[in-house]
Design a protein around this motif. Structure first.
Motif, PDB file in Angstrom:
ATOM      1  N   ASP A   1     -44.546 -85.711 -66.304  1.00  0.00           N
ATOM      2  CA  ASP A   1     -43.301 -85.074 -65.878  1.00  0.00           C
ATOM      3  C   ASP A   1     -43.512 -84.065 -64.746  1.00  0.00           C
ATOM      4  O   ASP A   1     -42.578 -83.750 -64.016  1.00  0.00           O
ATOM      5  N   GLU A   2     -44.739 -83.578 -64.585  1.00  0.00           N
ATOM      6  CA  GLU A   2     -45.051 -82.661 -63.485  1.00  0.00           C
ATOM      7  C   GLU A   2     -45.264 -83.405 -62.169  1.00  0.00           C
ATOM      8  O   GLU A   2     -45.028 -82.848 -61.105  1.00  0.00           O
ATOM      9  N   VAL A   3     -45.737 -84.642 -62.231  1.00  0.00           N
ATOM     10  CA  VAL A   3     -46.128 -85.343 -61.007  1.00  0.00           C
ATOM     11  C   VAL A   3     -45.259 -86.547 -60.657  1.00  0.00           C
ATOM     12  O   VAL A   3     -45.336 -87.046 -59.543  1.00  0.00           O
ATOM     13  N   VAL A   4     -44.445 -87.012 -61.587  1.00  0.00           N
ATOM     14  CA  VAL A   4     -43.551 -88.140 -61.317  1.00  0.00           C
ATOM     15  C   VAL A   4     -42.139 -87.603 -61.145  1.00  0.00           C
ATOM     16  O   VAL A   4     -41.622 -86.931 -62.047  1.00  0.00           O
ATOM     17  N   PRO A   5     -41.499 -87.872 -60.014  1.00  0.00           N
ATOM     18  CA  PRO A   5     -40.119 -87.407 -59.828  1.00  0.00           C
ATOM     19  C   PRO A   5     -39.210 -87.932 -60.937  1.00  0.00           C
ATOM     20  O   PRO A   5     -39.345 -89.088 -61.371  1.00  0.00           O
ATOM     21  N   ALA A   6     -38.296 -87.090 -61.401  1.00  0.00           N
ATOM     22  CA  ALA A   6     -37.407 -87.443 -62.512  1.00  0.00           C
ATOM     23  C   ALA A   6     -36.671 -88.755 -62.275  1.00  0.00           C
ATOM     24  O   ALA A   6     -36.481 -89.544 -63.207  1.00  0.00           O
ATOM     25  N   GLU A   7     -36.276 -89.023 -61.028  1.00  0.00           N
ATOM     26  CA  GLU A   7     -35.542 -90.261 -60.750  1.00  0.00           C
ATOM     27  C   GLU A   7     -36.412 -91.513 -60.898  1.00  0.00           C
ATOM     28  O   GLU A   7     -35.904 -92.612 -61.007  1.00  0.00           O
TER      29      GLU A   7
ATOM     30  N   LEU B   1     -38.728 -91.803 -63.442  1.00  0.00           N
ATOM     31  CA  LEU B   1     -39.129 -91.945 -64.846  1.00  0.00           C
ATOM     32  C   LEU B   1     -38.589 -93.215 -65.516  1.00  0.00           C
ATOM     33  O   LEU B   1     -39.327 -93.859 -66.262  1.00  0.00           O
ATOM     34  N   PRO B   2     -37.339 -93.625 -65.269  1.00  0.00           N
ATOM     35  CA  PRO B   2     -36.877 -94.860 -65.899  1.00  0.00           C
ATOM     36  C   PRO B   2     -37.698 -96.094 -65.473  1.00  0.00           C
ATOM     37  O   PRO B   2     -37.786 -97.070 -66.217  1.00  0.00           O
ATOM     38  N   LEU B   3     -38.312 -96.030 -64.303  1.00  0.00           N
ATOM     39  CA  LEU B   3     -39.097 -97.170 -63.814  1.00  0.00           C
ATOM     40  C   LEU B   3     -40.421 -97.331 -64.554  1.00  0.00           C
ATOM     41  O   LEU B   3     -41.052 -98.391 -64.472  1.00  0.00           O
ATOM     42  N   ILE B   4     -40.855 -96.289 -65.258  1.00  0.00           N
ATOM     43  CA  ILE B   4     -42.123 -96.367 -65.987  1.00  0.00           C
ATOM     44  C   ILE B   4     -41.943 -96.101 -67.478  1.00  0.00           C
ATOM     45  O   ILE B   4     -42.917 -96.016 -68.210  1.00  0.00           O
ATOM     46  N   GLY B   5     -40.696 -95.969 -67.919  1.00  0.00           N
ATOM     47  CA  GLY B   5     -40.403 -95.571 -69.289  1.00  0.00           C
ATOM     48  C   GLY B   5     -40.536 -96.683 -70.323  1.00  0.00           C
ATOM     49  O   GLY B   5     -40.584 -97.869 -70.003  1.00  0.00           O
ATOM     50  N   TYR B   6     -40.604 -96.275 -71.566  1.00  0.00           N
ATOM     51  CA  TYR B   6     -40.630 -97.159 -72.736  1.00  0.00           C
ATOM     52  C   TYR B   6     -39.539 -96.709 -73.695  1.00  0.00           C
ATOM     53  O   TYR B   6     -39.142 -95.545 -73.680  1.00  0.00           O
ATOM     54  N   ARG B   7     -39.096 -97.592 -74.557  1.00  0.00           N
ATOM     55  CA  ARG B   7     -38.025 -97.254 -75.505  1.00  0.00           C
ATOM     56  C   ARG B   7     -38.496 -96.237 -76.544  1.00  0.00           C
ATOM     57  O   ARG B   7     -37.854 -95.245 -76.779  1.00  0.00           O
ATOM     58  N   ASP B   8     -39.580 -96.514 -77.233  1.00  0.00           N
ATOM     59  CA  ASP B   8     -40.110 -95.595 -78.240  1.00  0.00           C
ATOM     60  C   ASP B   8     -41.459 -95.104 -77.731  1.00  0.00           C
ATOM     61  O   ASP B   8     -42.517 -95.541 -78.167  1.00  0.00           O
ATOM     62  N   TYR B   9     -41.402 -94.187 -76.775  1.00  0.00           N
ATOM     63  CA  TYR B   9     -42.595 -93.777 -76.035  1.00  0.00           C
ATOM     64  C   TYR B   9     -43.664 -93.174 -76.935  1.00  0.00           C
ATOM     65  O   TYR B   9     -44.843 -93.459 -76.780  1.00  0.00           O
ATOM     66  N   GLU B  10     -43.276 -92.355 -77.894  1.00  0.00           N
ATOM     67  CA  GLU B  10     -44.272 -91.749 -78.783  1.00  0.00           C
ATOM     68  C   GLU B  10     -45.023 -92.830 -79.557  1.00  0.00           C
ATOM     69  O   GLU B  10     -46.242 -92.759 -79.700  1.00  0.00           O
ATOM     70  N   GLN B  11     -44.310 -93.849 -80.045  1.00  0.00           N
ATOM     71  CA  GLN B  11     -44.988 -94.927 -80.771  1.00  0.00           C
ATOM     72  C   GLN B  11     -45.902 -95.720 -79.842  1.00  0.00           C
ATOM     73  O   GLN B  11     -46.999 -96.114 -80.220  1.00  0.00           O
ATOM     74  N   VAL B  12     -45.456 -95.957 -78.626  1.00  0.00           N
ATOM     75  CA  VAL B  12     -46.295 -96.656 -77.639  1.00  0.00           C
ATOM     76  C   VAL B  12     -47.585 -95.878 -77.411  1.00  0.00           C
ATOM     77  O   VAL B  12     -48.675 -96.446 -77.375  1.00  0.00           O
ATOM     78  N   LEU B  13     -47.469 -94.558 -77.271  1.00  0.00           N
ATOM     79  CA  LEU B  13     -48.656 -93.723 -77.051  1.00  0.00           C
ATOM     80  C   LEU B  13     -49.589 -93.753 -78.259  1.00  0.00           C
ATOM     81  O   LEU B  13     -50.807 -93.835 -78.106  1.00  0.00           O
TER      82      LEU B  13
ATOM     83  N   LEU C   1     -48.419-100.014 -55.524  1.00  0.00           N
ATOM     84  CA  LEU C   1     -47.437-100.740 -56.325  1.00  0.00           C
ATOM     85  C   LEU C   1     -46.054-100.169 -56.043  1.00  0.00           C
ATOM     86  O   LEU C   1     -45.873 -98.949 -56.066  1.00  0.00           O
ATOM     87  N   TYR C   2     -45.096-101.029 -55.781  1.00  0.00           N
ATOM     88  CA  TYR C   2     -43.715-100.601 -55.554  1.00  0.00           C
ATOM     89  C   TYR C   2     -42.835-101.126 -56.676  1.00  0.00           C
ATOM     90  O   TYR C   2     -43.051-102.218 -57.193  1.00  0.00           O
ATOM     91  N   ARG C   3     -41.833-100.309 -57.069  1.00  0.00           N
ATOM     92  CA  ARG C   3     -40.825-100.732 -58.038  1.00  0.00           C
ATOM     93  C   ARG C   3     -39.469-100.304 -57.530  1.00  0.00           C
ATOM     94  O   ARG C   3     -39.320 -99.247 -56.920  1.00  0.00           O
ATOM     95  N   LYS C   4     -38.464-101.113 -57.852  1.00  0.00           N
ATOM     96  CA  LYS C   4     -37.092-100.824 -57.428  1.00  0.00           C
ATOM     97  C   LYS C   4     -36.166-101.196 -58.576  1.00  0.00           C
ATOM     98  O   LYS C   4     -36.233-102.300 -59.108  1.00  0.00           O
ATOM     99  N   PRO C   5     -35.301-100.278 -58.983  1.00  0.00           N
ATOM    100  CA  PRO C   5     -34.362-100.620 -60.062  1.00  0.00           C
ATOM    101  C   PRO C   5     -33.305-101.607 -59.535  1.00  0.00           C
ATOM    102  O   PRO C   5     -32.903-101.529 -58.380  1.00  0.00           O
ATOM    103  N   LEU C   6     -32.913-102.509 -60.381  1.00  0.00           N
ATOM    104  CA  LEU C   6     -31.873-103.489 -60.014  1.00  0.00           C
ATOM    105  C   LEU C   6     -30.618-103.265 -60.835  1.00  0.00           C
ATOM    106  O   LEU C   6     -30.644-102.788 -61.908  1.00  0.00           O
TER     107      LEU C   6
END
Length: 161
Positions: free
Chosen positions: A30-36, A38-50, A156-161
């Motif tokens: 959260d310090e190094v990835v711009p908030a906008e 975050l959805p491009l790298i997010g997971y639904r249940d992030y704590e469980q994924v971790l 690596l590039y990502r773009k929301p659709l």
């Protein structure tokens, strides 16, 4: 500052590794990835994924998990694995997976010691190249990689659709 030592993680290190893992993938992210972004790298249940990710890492005997200590306290960790792709010119690669150093220990050589020890393990396993990745806006990690002799190879590039 104190002497830095690096050792293989033990089962008794799980709690500190979990704390580091969360700090790397939540607080530091959260310090190094711009908030906008975050959805491009997010997971639904992030704590469980971790949790699943850390548990899989600790169960896998092919992975290396190292911790750095200074004055008896853990101040960072690094994980890695060996990948083999026979069709590549350099088929055996050591891949850095996770690399975190406590903020107050950054710049003191902890990260360098962790990476150098992992590099030794990779070289002993016959790896011909070491590979690592970081978030594009993580300026500190990019400087650390440059200082250790890494070269940026792919973006690596990502773009929301």
């Amino acid at each position: 500052m104190g002497t830095i030592s690096v050792r293989e993680a033990e089962s008794t290190d799980r709690a500190v590794l979990w704390a580091f893992h969360q700090r790397l993938y939540v607080e530091h992210r959260d310090e190094v990835v711009p908030a906008e972004h975050l959805p491009l790298i997010g997971y639904r249940d992030y704590e469980q994924v971790l949790r699943d990710d850390l548990d899989a890492t600790l169960r896998d005997s092919r992975r290396v998990v190292l911790v750095a200590e200074r004055e008896g306290a853990c101040v960072g960790y690094i994980t890695g694995r060996v990948a083999v792709e026979p069709r590549r010119a350099l088929p055996k690669r050591g891949i850095v997976e996770d690399w975190f150093v406590e903020p107050d220990a950054r710049g003191s050589g902890v990260g360098r010691r962790l990476a150098q020890e992992l590099e030794k393990r990779f070289a002993a396993a016959g790896c011909e190249v070491m590979e690592s990745a970081t978030w594009s806006d993580n300026r500190g990690a990019r400087r650390a990689h440059d200082a250790l002799g890494f070269h940026e190879i792919r973006v690596l590039y990502r773009k929301p659709l």
